[in-house]
Design a protein around this motif. Structure first.
Motif, short mmCIF file in Angstrom:
data_model
loop_
_atom_site.label_atom_id
_atom_site.label_comp_id
_atom_site.label_asym_id
_atom_site.label_seq_id
_atom_site.Cartn_x
_atom_site.Cartn_y
_atom_site.Cartn_z
N GLU A 45 0.80 -1.15 -0.11
CA GLU A 45 0.01 -0.07 0.00
C GLU A 45 0.82 1.30 -0.03
OE1 GLU A 45 -3.01 -0.28 -0.58
OE2 GLU A 45 -2.74 -2.36 -0.72
N ILE A 46 2.00 1.20 0.91
CA ILE A 46 2.88 2.48 0.81
C ILE A 46 3.52 2.59 -0.68
CG2 ILE A 46 5.07 3.36 1.67
CD1 ILE A 46 4.28 2.03 4.32
N SER A 47 3.81 1.29 -1.30
CA SER A 47 4.49 1.38 -2.74
C SER A 47 3.45 2.31 -3.80
CB SER A 47 4.49 0.10 -3.14
OG SER A 47 5.77 -0.55 -2.44
N LYS A 48 2.20 2.04 -3.47
CA LYS A 48 1.13 2.47 -4.32
C LYS A 48 1.10 4.14 -4.26
CE LYS A 48 -1.90 -1.59 -4.49
NZ LYS A 48 -3.47 -2.11 -3.69
N LEU A 49 1.34 4.37 -2.76
CA LEU A 49 1.35 5.90 -2.88
C LEU A 49 2.52 6.41 -3.69
CD1 LEU A 49 0.52 6.07 1.18
CD2 LEU A 49 -0.96 6.70 -0.70
#
Length: 492
Positions: free
Chosen positions: A216-220
């Motif tokens: 999820e942080i990678s998507k950000l």
């Protein structure tokens, strides 16, 4: 922190964490995330402890397979579905033991809690808090929850892998569960991503091995193009205890560097997880330290002039507010109006509509005979629980004899709430009585800490030294704050 002469590397410090995370809690931009490690003290095993015996019974190579625990679970389920389900229910549905670390986390003023755990140790802690009347409400968002954005509860618990509380098909454990429940899980992951963009997270008992958070942080970073250093700062704790090999130390250091560099997750090394309740206690105390409850009343002015009392009390109020403290009080006789006057004097330079930001006065309805002592104490508790410090001033009766029982009750409540208690002896009467009893460690007051009052000067006269007494008090308050932030423990 050194182990076997090799150093485990921290990417933040306890003081920085306490100060930063407290600020985030105050603006409601803090989140908690728990993995299986937090439930050990509740009597629940981690996934690898459950699945290693299955791996052995299936003649699998544990060292090779342990990196994909859901796949081992799938193999075990496929081998004996009924036995696997029954065993899982037996292990994770049993009543949980009291868990002090979960209780400490639940006490924090954080309204959103995330977890990959499907057992019920977090809910059980919330139930205990409700019975103790220290928590009003909580809600568990399981996989079948339709509205995941509903967050009107004091604690909102988001169970990304579902919950075992209701039925066996309502949680994610084996490999196929992740695909079967993907749509249900995605609604949580969208909300989690939003929170990871807005809030600072404290991760505990979570290894990051399932990639849920990192994805999820990678998507950000890669879809919304947010640079790592523009992401909120997140934290995790690693205990040095029981880490023995150089290989373990190297792995932890490399992984900590990776989390910091690519995800802005700061690793903090602590001697053991036994220190966590103390760290969380300081975090909670610092959150409330700027809210000060003032207990006091005065009805007889034979020993102190009304002018002296009014000037001291209004100056106390004004100076506390000028130093960014908020005042709470029950509007005691002879004291409440002066506290209000000091607040008005401060905000008059700005705007009166700021008054509620700096002072909260809560008069007692004494004229009603059905307002019992029990009602009074519940009312006192409601006000005082919003504070971290209780200051006691004056306290006499019209008939001169005796001490104010209301102030003594408020001292007991303050003690139960772990307040820093500061009676100001120069104001005399009940305050002087309480000050002396605390310093003498009288049986009734033996559990009240007094070390923070050691530097408080007591030989100056109230009418002649109002500013000096109040400035001394503010120095004591500032020292308390510094001590809460500068948490320390011996190196191991």
């Amino acid at each position: 922190m050194k182990v076997n002469n090799q150093k485990l590397v921290s990417y933040s410090t306890i003081p920085r964490f306490i100060e930063h995370f407290t600020r985030k809690m105050k603006i409601k931009k803090a989140s908690l995330f728990f993995g299986a490690g937090i439930s050990k003290d509740s009597g629940f095993p981690c996934w690898d402890e459950v699945l290693k015996p299955y791996s052995e019974s299936l003649n699998l190579n544990w060292q090779f397979e342990k990196n994909d625990l859901p796949l081992i679970a799938q193999f075990a389920y496929d081998s004996e579905p009924m036995h696997f389900n029954d065993n899982t229910q037996r292990i994770f549905s049993k009543p949980s033991k009291e868990n002090k670390i979960i209780d400490s986390f639940i006490s924090l003023p954080v309204d959103n809690i995330w977890t990959t755990n499907f057992e019920t140790s977090i809910e059980n802690s919330c139930e205990r808090k409700i019975r103790e009347k220290t928590l009003k409400s909580y809600h568990v968002f399981g996989l079948d929850e339709d509205n995941t954005t509903l967050n009107t509860f004091e604690k909102n618990i988001y169970k990304i892998n579902g919950t075992i509380a209701n039925n066996a098909s309502n949680y994610i454990f084996v490999k196929e569960d992740f695909y079967r429940h993907r749509n249900k899980q995605n609604k949580y992951l969208s909300l989690l991503q939003k929170k990871l963009q807005e809030n600072s997270f404290l991760f505990y008992g979570y290894s990051f091995s399932d990639d849920i958070v990192l994805n999820e942080i990678s998507k950000l970073k890669y879809q919304l193009e947010i640079p790592t250093d523009k992401l909120p700062i997140h934290y995790r704790f690693v205990a040095a205890k029981n880490i023995e090999s150089n290989e373990e130390i190297s792995h932890i250091n490399y992984y900590s560097e990776y989390l910091n560099k690519y995800y802005n997750i700061k690793t903090i090394i602590i001697p053991s997880y036994d220190v966590m309740p103390n760290i969380l206690s300081n975090l909670l105390k610092l959150f409330y330290i700027d809210n000060i409850y003032i207990s006091g009343a005065i009805s007889n002015f034979d020993q102190l002039s009304e002018k002296t009392v009014q000037e001291f009390t209004s100056t106390l109020s004004k100076k506390l507010i000028a130093n960014n403290y908020k005042i709470y009080s029950g509007y005691g006789r002879g004291v409440g109006s002066a506290l209000l006057k000091g607040a008005i004097d401060h905000v008059s330079l700005d705007f009166y509509d700021r008054l509620s930001e700096v002072i909260s006065l809560n008069p007692f309805p004494y004229e009603f005979q059905d307002f019992s002592d029990k009602d009074k104490n519940q009312y006192r508790y409601f006000i005082q629980k919003q504070c971290g410090v209780s200051i006691f001033i004056f306290g006499n009766k019209i008939e001169k004899e005796g001490y104010l029982t209301g102030m003594i009750e408020e001292l007991k409540i303050a003690s139960n709430l772990n307040h820093f208690v500061i009676p100001i002896p120069q104001t005399g009467f009940t305050s002087k009585f309480l000050y002396d009893k605390i310093f003498q460690q009288d049986t009734e007051f033996a559990n009240i800490p007094f070390q923070h009052m050691a530097s408080f000067k007591t030989n100056n006269n109230l009418s002649e030294n109002t500013d000096e007494i109040i400035d001394d008090l503010i120095m004591v308050l500032q020292k308390i704050r510094r001590n809460l932030i500068n948490f320390s423990f011996d190196e191991i």
